[in-house]
Design an enzyme around this catalytic site. Structure first.
Site, mmCIF file in Angstrom:
data_model
loop_
_atom_site.group_PDB
_atom_site.id
_atom_site.type_symbol
_atom_site.label_atom_id
_atom_site.label_comp_id
_atom_site.label_asym_id
_atom_site.label_seq_id
_atom_site.Cartn_x
_atom_site.Cartn_y
_atom_site.Cartn_z
ATOM 1 N N HIS A 128 -15.205 0.487 22.920
ATOM 2 C CA HIS A 128 -15.455 -0.463 21.825
ATOM 3 C C HIS A 128 -16.259 -1.664 22.305
ATOM 4 O O HIS A 128 -16.167 -2.739 21.729
ATOM 5 C CB HIS A 128 -14.137 -0.945 21.197
ATOM 6 N N SER B 229 -43.028 -13.106 27.277
ATOM 7 C CA SER B 229 -43.203 -13.504 25.882
ATOM 8 C C SER B 229 -44.508 -14.266 25.751
ATOM 9 O O SER B 229 -44.870 -15.032 26.643
ATOM 10 C CB SER B 229 -42.036 -14.392 25.457
ATOM 11 N N LYS C 135 -39.172 -16.201 29.230
ATOM 12 C CA LYS C 135 -38.605 -14.901 28.881
ATOM 13 C C LYS C 135 -38.967 -13.794 29.865
ATOM 14 O O LYS C 135 -40.059 -13.746 30.401
ATOM 15 C CB LYS C 135 -39.081 -14.466 27.488
ATOM 16 N N GLU D 143 -36.343 -0.843 26.100
ATOM 17 C CA GLU D 143 -36.236 -0.870 24.634
ATOM 18 C C GLU D 143 -37.060 0.248 24.003
ATOM 19 O O GLU D 143 -36.658 0.858 23.011
ATOM 20 C CB GLU D 143 -36.707 -2.215 24.091
#
Ligand code: ARG
Length: 457
Positions: free
Chosen positions: A155, A276, A282, A289
């Site tokens: 979970h 970024s 960043k 991804e």
């Protein structure tokens, strides 16, 4: 003029011609199409339909065509609709009318089916090698982090300590099933459809079994309608690809999560991260991804072909020309993922100190305390209840499980003795799980050895 021009009074409308053309995507089958044509020419000669001299002319002509594909000079003509007719026309330009004998007893319907099966077998070989490379990177990382504990989750809540190697090896076993699926798909696809003709079987005495041996197929199809209508092999491939993509996606999801400041378990190497355009600080895990994201097109390709095939009456239908783009896209996507994952995995830096700290926090060894009471004879349900109360009171007191003294424990049960305190350490918790497939260091070592053997095989 089209190869079928005889029956027609008018040429195709340019929009219809553009709409039906498949050359832009089926051209990548050229090597397999040529191989199948060479073998077919041989079969025609053995059946007495070509003289040895004609066979030689056709093979020479096909070899010239092959050279044009290889050096990029092949004149692609979309108005000739597909690859098969482009090749045939080019052959005739090279060797004249005898080139027109090659299509004897053959249809583009059995031709495309054989091309795709040949292509699939090669693609599976490459994808299996790619999956093996991913497994091998995971195995190596498991080997060099062999005694690093981390929290295991259910979970997405801390659950019980595990070894990082155990987590990495989970993906090795998933990918092992993927390899089995691709391999099984290749075996089922390894059947020759050529000789089915357009749908009813060729009318010439082709020795299909000899042809199958020539082309490296283990068997021949037993029903000509099925042979030209069947796309199961592509659907199985796409299904295996969708599942493998899902595995890659879950691995990528774990890694992107672990790379957050909140987890801080892993850092992507600069080579596998992006910045970024606006925020100077960043470091984004775009590669991971996109591995996760590309599972979407792998699923989509499977659903696209299943949907195309659903409700098609026997036998061949032009709808089936739509099989190629999803198929090729999945091949490309899987190869791309399998190409980037191994170096990405090898370049990860794990913060094993932080993982170790997290492994023992949040009462992650509470089950071990309950198991301790079980070993003292208490039924598990009662032990669960006792430890639940211990946890609640520790939370109230702002303490961790390993802050508790023996007296604290004994307030809840007289069964606790001095060794109870040892039971709640991360190491003891790990060590206890010594079953086959468990996270005990010995079990993980065994799993690692097994994983290595699987790759060796
Ligand atoms: N280009 C076709 C395909 O990809 C080859 C078979 C075509 N047969 C036909 N009658 N249109 O499926």
């Amino acid at each position: 003029m089209k190869p079928w021009g005889g029956r027609f009074r008018e040429a195709a409308h340019p929009a219809a011609e553009r709409f039906t053309a498949s050359l832009s995507f089926d051209r990548r089958l050229w090597a397999h199409d040529l191989r199948a044509s060479e073998a077919w020419a041989g079969a025609l000669e053995r059946a007495g339909l070509l003289s040895p001299a004609e066979l030689a002319e056709i093979l020479n002509g096909l070899a010239e065509v092959r050279r044009e594909f290889e050096d990029g000079s092949f004149p692609f003509r979309p108005e000739l609709e597909d690859l098969h007719m482009n090749v045939e026309r080019r052959l005739q330009e090279k060797i004249g009318a005898v080139g027109g004998k090659l299509h004897t007893g053959r249809s583009r319907n059995d031709q495309i089916a054989v091309d795709e099966r040949l292509y699939l077998k090669d693609a599976v070989t490459r994808i299996l090698a790619g999956l093996t490379a991913v497994q091998s990177a995971l195995i190596d990382r498991a080997a060099d982090t062999l005694d690093a504990p981390m929290p295991g989750y259910t979970h997405l809540q801390r659950a019980q300590p595990i070894l990082l190697a155990h987590h990495l090896l989970a993906y090795v076993f998933m990918l092992e099933r993927d390899r089995e699926r691709f391999d099984a798909c290749r075996v089922r696809a390894d059947v020759l459809p050529l000789g089915a003709g357009a749908l009813a079987g060729t009318a010439f005495p082709i020795d299909r079994e000899a042809l199958a041996r020539d082309l490296g197929f283990r068997a021949v199809t037993q029903n000509s309608l099925d042979a030209v209508s069947d796309r199961d092999y592509l659907i199985e491939f796409l299904a295996a690809g969708a599942i493998a993509g899902m595995h890659g996606s879950r691995l990528a999801a774990d890694l992107t999560l672990w790379a957050t400041a909140e987890f801080g378990f892993v850092e992507f190497h600069d080579e596998f991260a992006t910045g970024s355009s606006m925020m100077p600080q960043k470091k984004n895990p775009d590669v991971a991804e996109l591995i996760r994201g590309k599972s979407g097109r792998l699923y989509g390709n499977l659903v696209a072909l299943l949907t195309t095939m659903k409700g098609l009456p026997l036998s061949y239908n032009a709808d089936m020309q739509e099989d190629k783009e999803p198929f090729f896209d999945s091949v490309d996507t899987l190869e791309a993922i399998a190409g980037v994952l191994p170096p990405l995995i090898r370049s990860l830096s794990f913060d094993t100190r932080r993982m170790r700290e997290a492994a023992g926090a949040d009462f992650s060894t509470a089950t071990d305390l309950a198991d301790y009471l079980v070993r003292k004879g208490l039924p598990f349900r009662q032990a669960h209840e006792v430890v639940g109360r211990i946890v609640r009171s520790a939370i109230d007191a702002g303490k961790r499980l390993d802050d508790l003294a023996l007296d604290d424990l004994r307030r809840f049960s007289a069964l606790f003795e001095k060794d109870a305190l040892d039971a709640v350490s991360v190491e003891a918790s790990l060590r206890a799980r010594a079953v086959i497939g468990g996270t005990a260091p010995g079990s993980v070592k065994d799993a690692l050895a097994l994983a290595r053997r699987l790759l060796g095989a």
